[in-house]
Scaffold this active site. Structure first.
Site: not given
Ligand SMILES: C[S@@+](CC[C@H](N)C(=O)[O-])C[C@H]1O[C@@H](n2cnc3c(N)ncnc32)[C@H](O)[C@@H]1O
Length: 266
Positions: A27, A50, A72, A105, A108, A133-134, A185, A214
């Protein structure tokens, strides 16, 4: 096809056409990379990345590696998904070590499954490297356990992406007490999310937290209830990416906070 013949098909594909490595980079905090991911980064010829892949992670690539930003951001893609798929395959076929870097990840909410469908249909070999994952990373850095024997028997990961102003989620299931819901999201749809959960029976005082950026040095944590959070979030002027966590476990983050060791420790 047997396991052995599947393996030898993959070996033949990799020798003939290179490999695509689908790598989860976590994350944000580069210390959360797996050892496997860090090793592959150091040996990459080309990396497609990304929006959510951090600069610190990209800095681990060798100077000789080519980097390609494929975008993205919400509704703003540097390349369309089909073009990304084709590019990965073309680069692998040219014999280069191709890393497809993804925040968190790859499997996810990361379109990893769709990309693999394309890669496999093209007969190119692949490897998937999981990332934190986040929901897992952000909750850990906020000190919030996603499950807890007394407070939450399950944790559900959902996307809060709005489609035509609404969210197509299983509200009666998500509104049950004693479970944690982690929403990816979901910032734009926060008022809808809170209203729907209350409408389907989750108590308006149910705790909810938003964790902005995060695991990074700029992490912010905003806490409230389903009733108060839409107003609180608007006031806080939050920026993406944000993770929303809902459930009885949320207040534990505050309770544990005074005892958290300053980072980094080692
Ligand atoms: C397209 S999704 C990708 C998720 C990624 N594949 C995962 O496993 O974390 C993107 C979303 O993940 C969340 N996200 C990703 N990184 C984050 C972070 N550092 N802090 C908080 N939310 C995060 C947010 O909700 C963001 O809109």
């Amino acid at each position: 096809m047997s396991d052995a013949s599947q393996r030898s098909a993959a070996t033949r594909a990799s020798q003939a056409q290179g490999v695509v490595y689908l790598v989860g980079t976590g994350p944000g905090d580069p210390e959360l990379l797996t050892v496997r991911a860090a090793r592959l980064l150091q040996g990459a010829d080309v990396a497609l990345y990304d929006n959510l892949v951090s600069a610190e992670v990209l800095a681990l690539l060798p100077k000789t590696a080519e980097t390609i930003y494929v975008g993205k951001r919400r509704n703003k893609h540097a390349l369309e998904q089909n073009d990304i798929n084709q590019l990965m395959v073309d680069l692998a076929r040219s014999g280069r070590r191709v890393l497809r870097l993804k925040g968190g990840d790859p499997f996810i909410f990361g379109r990893g499954g769709e990309e693999l469908e394309f890669i496999c249909a093209a007969g190119v070999a692949f490897e998937v490297v999981p990332g934190i994952t986040a929901a897992v990373g952000a909750s850990a850095y906020a000190g919030i356990p996603l499950t807890h024997r007394r407070l939450a028997q399950s944790c559900t990961l959902v996307t809060g992406h709005l489609q035509d102003g609404s969210m197509n989620l299983d509200w009666p299931t998500l509104a049950r007490a004693r479970q944690t819901v982690a929403v990816y999201m979901g910032l734009m749809g926060l008022p809808v999310l809170c209203a729907k959960l209350i409408e389907h029976g989750r108590h308006p005082t149910t705790p909810i937290v938003i964790i902005e950026r995060g695991t990074t040095a700029r992490q912010r944590v905003i806490e409230g209830t389903l009733a108060t959070m839409p107003g609180r979030a608007a006031q806080a002027q939050l920026h993406a990416p944000t993770m929303i966590i809902i459930g009885e476990v949320v207040p534990l983050g505050r309770a544990f906070a005074p005892f958290r060791a300053p980072t980094p420790q080692m």
